[in-house]
Design a protein around this motif. Structure first.
Motif, mmCIF file in Angstrom:
data_model
loop_
_atom_site.group_PDB
_atom_site.id
_atom_site.type_symbol
_atom_site.label_atom_id
_atom_site.label_comp_id
_atom_site.label_asym_id
_atom_site.label_seq_id
_atom_site.Cartn_x
_atom_site.Cartn_y
_atom_site.Cartn_z
ATOM 1 N N PHE A 208 11.667 3.496 -9.665
ATOM 2 C CA PHE A 208 11.613 4.947 -9.830
ATOM 3 C C PHE A 208 10.220 5.355 -10.276
ATOM 4 O O PHE A 208 9.791 5.010 -11.371
ATOM 5 N N ASP A 209 9.518 6.074 -9.403
ATOM 6 C CA ASP A 209 8.208 6.624 -9.755
ATOM 7 C C ASP A 209 8.389 8.121 -9.937
ATOM 8 O O ASP A 209 8.093 8.918 -9.057
ATOM 9 N N SER A 210 8.946 8.483 -11.055
ATOM 10 C CA SER A 210 9.308 9.878 -11.303
ATOM 11 C C SER A 210 9.145 10.106 -12.796
ATOM 12 O O SER A 210 8.841 9.176 -13.536
ATOM 13 N N ILE B 235 9.461 0.055 -2.981
ATOM 14 C CA ILE B 235 9.743 1.468 -2.696
ATOM 15 C C ILE B 235 9.660 2.314 -3.969
ATOM 16 O O ILE B 235 10.062 1.844 -5.040
ATOM 17 N N ASP B 236 9.090 3.495 -3.865
ATOM 18 C CA ASP B 236 9.015 4.433 -4.987
ATOM 19 C C ASP B 236 10.034 5.538 -4.760
ATOM 20 O O ASP B 236 9.883 6.378 -3.852
ATOM 21 N N LEU B 237 11.078 5.536 -5.578
ATOM 22 C CA LEU B 237 12.143 6.526 -5.458
ATOM 23 C C LEU B 237 11.904 7.675 -6.433
ATOM 24 O O LEU B 237 11.643 7.450 -7.618
ATOM 25 N N PRO C 8 6.274 2.877 0.172
ATOM 26 C CA PRO C 8 6.403 4.309 0.470
ATOM 27 C C PRO C 8 7.082 5.044 -0.678
ATOM 28 O O PRO C 8 7.847 4.441 -1.431
ATOM 29 N N GLU C 9 6.803 6.339 -0.783
ATOM 30 C CA GLU C 9 7.405 7.149 -1.861
ATOM 31 C C GLU C 9 8.052 8.401 -1.289
ATOM 32 O O GLU C 9 7.446 9.116 -0.480
ATOM 33 N N VAL C 10 9.275 8.669 -1.747
ATOM 34 C CA VAL C 10 10.040 9.837 -1.270
ATOM 35 C C VAL C 10 9.156 11.094 -1.286
ATOM 36 O O VAL C 10 9.028 11.807 -0.289
ATOM 37 N N ALA C 11 8.546 11.362 -2.451
ATOM 38 C CA ALA C 11 7.804 12.618 -2.611
ATOM 39 C C ALA C 11 6.657 12.738 -1.612
ATOM 40 O O ALA C 11 6.370 13.826 -1.110
ATOM 41 N N HIS C 12 6.000 11.637 -1.324
ATOM 42 C CA HIS C 12 4.763 11.704 -0.545
ATOM 43 C C HIS C 12 5.009 12.072 0.919
ATOM 44 O O HIS C 12 4.309 12.923 1.480
ATOM 45 N N GLU C 13 5.995 11.455 1.555
ATOM 46 C CA GLU C 13 6.284 11.809 2.954
ATOM 47 C C GLU C 13 6.873 13.225 3.014
ATOM 48 O O GLU C 13 6.633 13.968 3.958
ATOM 49 N N MET D 207 0.844 -1.200 0.000
ATOM 50 C CA MET D 207 0.000 0.000 0.000
ATOM 51 C C MET D 207 0.881 1.253 0.000
ATOM 52 O O MET D 207 1.892 1.316 0.694
ATOM 53 N N GLU D 208 0.442 2.240 -0.778
ATOM 54 C CA GLU D 208 1.256 3.450 -0.971
ATOM 55 C C GLU D 208 0.558 4.669 -0.383
ATOM 56 O O GLU D 208 -0.414 5.170 -0.948
ATOM 57 N N PRO D 209 1.052 5.178 0.734
ATOM 58 C CA PRO D 209 0.417 6.361 1.329
ATOM 59 C C PRO D 209 0.762 7.654 0.594
ATOM 60 O O PRO D 209 1.823 7.761 -0.017
HETATM 61 MN MN MN Z 1 4.185 6.315 -6.402
#
Ligand code: MN
Ligand code: GCO
Ligand code: MN
Length: 388
Positions: A289-291, A247-249, A219-224, A183-185
């Motif tokens: 990488f989600d970028s 992980i989404d970097l 988890p994703e860097v951008a989101h937190e 799950m991705e917050p």
């Molecule tokens: Mn993402």
């Protein structure tokens, strides 16, 4: 820089989603600036830049409304590209946000027909993921939230969220698929306020599911960072609770819209410590990488973006290793007491220990005089990043 390996290998497990490098540059204010890349061309491109995996939303691969025969053709050429290159499908996910019917939410829409359709869409997406061997299904609840606080009673929404996740775990088990959920917050965007906004909320939610062992985090860097939280601390806790499944970097400036910047292009010190954490704890999942490339980028530029994302990760990994092997760092760490924190404080409770502790004398004024030399330790990290 000579001894640093900056070229990726398959063992690095670098992955990109079809929607990332393939993003056509549309934003809320402007039309596309790039042509779409077909899934098979995408896989061939990934092979050329040295990536390992590809991920997709159901609708990225098989756009809604595609006829049965077209679907078969798309799947065939995608399969061929995977076989030709050895690129693996590292994750599959479901688009529960683009279709207008999800405007009030998917699993948490107030309309039960929408909720059922959402669950059905995920089941179909899981089937496609299984067909291509995806070991992980990601859930990003982009539309699970509100603008008008009064439009949903949050306790009911959470109950419906839980019901959907339990149902889908049941489906995966029933089908005998060997896959888990992640799950991705995200705190907001596109909704004003999203349910399960952070790593912490989401980990607590997972523990309430029928089978928490089936569900972890993406988890994703951008989101937190958007939430003003330390991604590093969040990921560390997820690892500690054995919940880091994926992980989404990417990268992000604090307090902005979701920027999806190239990993390693913005929060340099945070990224350094994040990579150090992933490397030293032996995280073995995909480095995904989600970028997306800047909207002004075009042609070869989008593949440069891909290469540089991986290059930055590898550079941080090498810098982190050098930092950990530096005697000056070891010395500063021991002055700071870094290793001492790994030692038990007093151990398990017993009456005898409690009495002994009560009888001890602590010279707290003396304890306050200790210098932890954190300035020295932190500057060593900076020096290593600078390459000084
Ligand atoms: Mn993402
Ligand atoms: C976003 C999210 C998405 C998800 C993706 C996978 O902010 O748009 O990060 O990109 O990661 O939908 O489920
Ligand atoms: Mn995102």
């Amino acid at each position: 820089m000579n001894d640093i390996r900056l070229t990726p290998t398959r063992e690095d497990k670098f992955a990109f989603g079809l929607w990332t490098i393939g993003h056509i540059g549309r934003d809320p204010f402007g039309d596309p600036t790039r042509e779409p890349i077909s899934p098979s061309d995408f896989v061939n491109g990934l092979d050329e830049v040295g990536a390992w995996g590809v991920s997709f939303h159901d609708d990225d691969l098989l756009p809604p409304g595609t006829s049965a025969s077209e679907r078969e053709n798309i799947k065939k050429s995608f399969r061929k590209a995977l076989d030709d290159t050895g690129i693996v499908v590292s994750m599959a996910t479901t688009n529960l946000f683009t279709m207008p019917c999800f405007k009030d939410g998917a699993f948490t829409s107030n309309d039960p027909q929408v909720r059922k359709f959402a669950i059905q869409k995920v089941m179909n997406s899981i089937d496609v993921g299984a067909e291509f061997g995806a070991p992980t299904i990601v859930f990003w609840g982009g539309r699970e939230g509100v603008e008008a606080a009064g439009s949903k009673y949050p306790l009911d929404a959470l109950e419906r969220y839980r019901e959907a996740m339990n149902f889908l775990v049941g489906y995966v088990k029933d089908q005998g698929y060997r896959m888990k959920f992640a799950m991705e917050p995200k705190p907001n965007e596109p909704r004003g306020d999203t349910f399960l906004p952070t790593i912490g909320h989401t980990m607590a939610f997972i523990e309430t599911l029928d089978d928490p062992s089936m569900v972890g985090l993406n988890p994703e860097v951008a989101h937190e960072t958007m939430a003003g939280l330390s991604f590093y601390q969040g990921v560390a806790q997820a690892i500690w609770q054995k919940k880091l499944f994926h992980i989404d970097l990417n990268d992000q400036k604090i307090g902005r819209y979701d920027q999806d910047l190239r990993f390693g292009s913005e929060g340099i010190k945070d990224d350094f410590f994040l990579v150090r954490l992933l490397e030293r704890t032996g995280y073995s999942g995909p480095k995904h990488f989600d970028s997306r490339p800047y909207r002004s980028e075009h042609g070869e530029g989008v593949w440069e973006f891909a290469r540089n994302s991986m290059r930055n990760y590898l550079a941080f990994a090498a810098k982190a290793k050098a930092y950990d092997n530096d005697p000056k760092v070891k010395e500063a760490e021991s002055l700071a007491g870094v290793d001492a924190l790994a030692n038990e404080t007093i151990g398990k409770y017993s009456k005898a220990l409690a009495e002994k502790l009560k009888a001890e004398n602590f010279d707290y004024e003396q304890l306050a005089k200790r210098n932890y030399f954190n300035e020295r330790l932190d500057q060593l990290a900076i020096d290593h990043i600078f390459g000084l």
